[in-house]
Motif scaffolding. Structure first.
Motif, PDB file in Angstrom:
ATOM      1  N   ARG A   8      -2.002  -7.569   6.248  1.00 11.13           N
ATOM      2  CA  ARG A   8      -2.287  -9.001   6.197  1.00 11.13           C
ATOM      3  C   ARG A   8      -1.616  -9.631   4.975  1.00 11.13           C
ATOM      4  NH1 ARG A   8      -8.247 -11.278   5.418  1.00 11.13           N
ATOM      5  NH2 ARG A   8      -8.493  -9.098   4.947  1.00 11.13           N
ATOM      6  N   PHE A   9      -1.415  -8.840   3.923  1.00 13.15           N
ATOM      7  CA  PHE A   9      -0.809  -9.328   2.682  1.00 13.15           C
ATOM      8  C   PHE A   9       0.559  -8.687   2.505  1.00 13.15           C
ATOM      9  CE2 PHE A   9      -5.472  -9.081   1.861  1.00 13.15           C
ATOM     10  CZ  PHE A   9      -5.724 -10.437   1.874  1.00 13.15           C
ATOM     11  N   GLN A  10       1.407  -9.324   1.713  1.00 13.66           N
ATOM     12  CA  GLN A  10       2.771  -8.851   1.486  1.00 13.66           C
ATOM     13  C   GLN A  10       3.022  -8.603   0.000  1.00 13.66           C
ATOM     14  OE1 GLN A  10       4.623  -8.226   4.193  1.00 13.66           O
ATOM     15  NE2 GLN A  10       2.853  -8.962   5.347  1.00 13.66           N
ATOM     16  N   TRP A  11       4.056  -7.786  -0.272  1.00 15.48           N
ATOM     17  CA  TRP A  11       4.468  -7.517  -1.633  1.00 15.48           C
ATOM     18  C   TRP A  11       4.769  -8.836  -2.341  1.00 15.48           C
ATOM     19  CZ3 TRP A  11       8.960  -8.707  -4.183  1.00 15.48           C
ATOM     20  CH2 TRP A  11       9.147  -8.090  -5.416  1.00 15.48           C
ATOM     21  N   VAL A  46       1.824  -5.288  -5.746  1.00 18.36           N
ATOM     22  CA  VAL A  46       3.061  -4.667  -6.218  1.00 18.36           C
ATOM     23  C   VAL A  46       3.560  -3.582  -5.265  1.00 18.36           C
ATOM     24  CG1 VAL A  46       2.685  -5.226  -8.634  1.00 18.36           C
ATOM     25  CG2 VAL A  46       1.794  -3.079  -7.734  1.00 18.36           C
ATOM     26  N   GLN A  47       2.705  -3.187  -4.304  1.00 20.35           N
ATOM     27  CA  GLN A  47       3.150  -2.219  -3.299  1.00 20.35           C
ATOM     28  C   GLN A  47       2.179  -2.255  -2.118  1.00 20.35           C
ATOM     29  OE1 GLN A  47       3.836   1.689  -4.822  1.00 20.35           O
ATOM     30  NE2 GLN A  47       4.549   2.485  -2.875  1.00 20.35           N
ATOM     31  N   VAL A  48       2.727  -2.074  -0.928  1.00 18.97           N
ATOM     32  CA  VAL A  48       1.921  -2.008   0.289  1.00 18.97           C
ATOM     33  C   VAL A  48       2.172  -0.645   0.921  1.00 18.97           C
ATOM     34  CG1 VAL A  48       1.460  -3.015   2.553  1.00 18.97           C
ATOM     35  CG2 VAL A  48       2.153  -4.497   0.660  1.00 18.97           C
ATOM     36  N   GLY A  49       1.079   0.069   1.191  1.00 22.84           N
ATOM     37  CA  GLY A  49       1.195   1.389   1.814  1.00 22.84           C
ATOM     38  C   GLY A  49       0.270   1.476   3.009  1.00 22.84           C
ATOM     39  N   MET A  50       0.124   2.688   3.537  1.00 21.86           N
ATOM     40  CA  MET A  50      -0.702   2.908   4.710  1.00 21.86           C
ATOM     41  C   MET A  50      -1.522   4.168   4.499  1.00 21.86           C
ATOM     42  SD  MET A  50      -1.296   1.516   7.714  1.00 21.86           S
ATOM     43  CE  MET A  50       0.088   0.431   7.955  1.00 21.86           C
ATOM     44  N   PRO A  57      -3.843  -0.559   6.117  1.00 25.42           N
ATOM     45  CA  PRO A  57      -3.044  -0.904   4.941  1.00 25.42           C
ATOM     46  C   PRO A  57      -3.831  -0.689   3.646  1.00 25.42           C
ATOM     47  CG  PRO A  57      -2.973  -2.659   6.580  1.00 25.42           C
ATOM     48  CD  PRO A  57      -4.048  -1.713   7.000  1.00 25.42           C
ATOM     49  N   VAL A  58      -3.118  -0.226   2.636  1.00 17.09           N
ATOM     50  CA  VAL A  58      -3.655  -0.072   1.286  1.00 17.09           C
ATOM     51  C   VAL A  58      -2.698  -0.804   0.357  1.00 17.09           C
ATOM     52  CG1 VAL A  58      -4.270   1.559  -0.533  1.00 17.09           C
ATOM     53  CG2 VAL A  58      -4.660   2.171   1.859  1.00 17.09           C
ATOM     54  N   TYR A  59      -3.251  -1.547  -0.582  1.00 12.27           N
ATOM     55  CA  TYR A  59      -2.447  -2.378  -1.479  1.00 12.27           C
ATOM     56  C   TYR A  59      -2.631  -1.931  -2.915  1.00 12.27           C
ATOM     57  CZ  TYR A  59      -2.676  -5.279   2.666  1.00 12.27           C
ATOM     58  OH  TYR A  59      -2.605  -5.734   3.957  1.00 12.27           O
ATOM     59  N   LEU A  60      -1.520  -1.827  -3.652  1.00 14.95           N
ATOM     60  CA  LEU A  60      -1.600  -1.664  -5.095  1.00 14.95           C
ATOM     61  C   LEU A  60      -1.485  -3.059  -5.686  1.00 14.95           C
ATOM     62  CD1 LEU A  60       0.532   1.491  -5.903  1.00 14.95           C
ATOM     63  CD2 LEU A  60      -1.941   1.274  -5.732  1.00 14.95           C
ATOM     64  N   VAL A  61      -2.519  -3.451  -6.419  1.00  9.50           N
ATOM     65  CA  VAL A  61      -2.590  -4.797  -6.979  1.00  9.50           C
ATOM     66  C   VAL A  61      -2.615  -4.696  -8.494  1.00  9.50           C
ATOM     67  CG1 VAL A  61      -3.902  -6.942  -7.059  1.00  9.50           C
ATOM     68  CG2 VAL A  61      -3.873  -5.593  -4.960  1.00  9.50           C
ATOM     69  N   GLU A  62      -1.688  -5.421  -9.140  1.00  9.58           N
ATOM     70  CA  GLU A  62      -1.681  -5.496 -10.598  1.00  9.58           C
ATOM     71  C   GLU A  62      -2.499  -6.712 -11.007  1.00  9.58           C
ATOM     72  OE1 GLU A  62       1.329  -5.898 -14.386  1.00  9.58           O
ATOM     73  OE2 GLU A  62       2.129  -5.228 -12.469  1.00  9.58           O
TER      74      GLU A  62
END
Length: 79
Positions: A8-11, A46-50, A57-62
């Protein structure tokens, strides 16, 4: 097999924590149960993974203060 869910969210997108994000033991630089980001804290993806088992989806958020936290979609809202 579970079909992958589209992110749902993007880098680079600005997001806010929808809940208090607490260390579940996976963040090595914080004690267990420490609050990593408070509800409403501003961050940038800062990164979108699975997640391979659940295909979610899993998100790395700074977040402010340069702390990078792994988040699920339910834990984030658009800023």
């Amino acid at each position: 097999m579970i079909e992958p869910r589209q992110p749902r969210f993007q880098w680079g997108q600005r997001v806010r924590a929808a809940i208090d994000l607490v260390n579940d033991g996976s963040h090595p630089k914080a004690p267990p149960d420490a609050v990593l980001a408070r509800i409403g804290d501003l961050g940038e993806i800062v990164q979108v993974g699975m997640h391979t088992d659940s295909n979610t989806p899993v998100y790395l958020v700074e977040f402010e203060g340069e702390r990078v936290v792994g988040c699920l979609e339910e834990e984030l809202v658009v800023s």
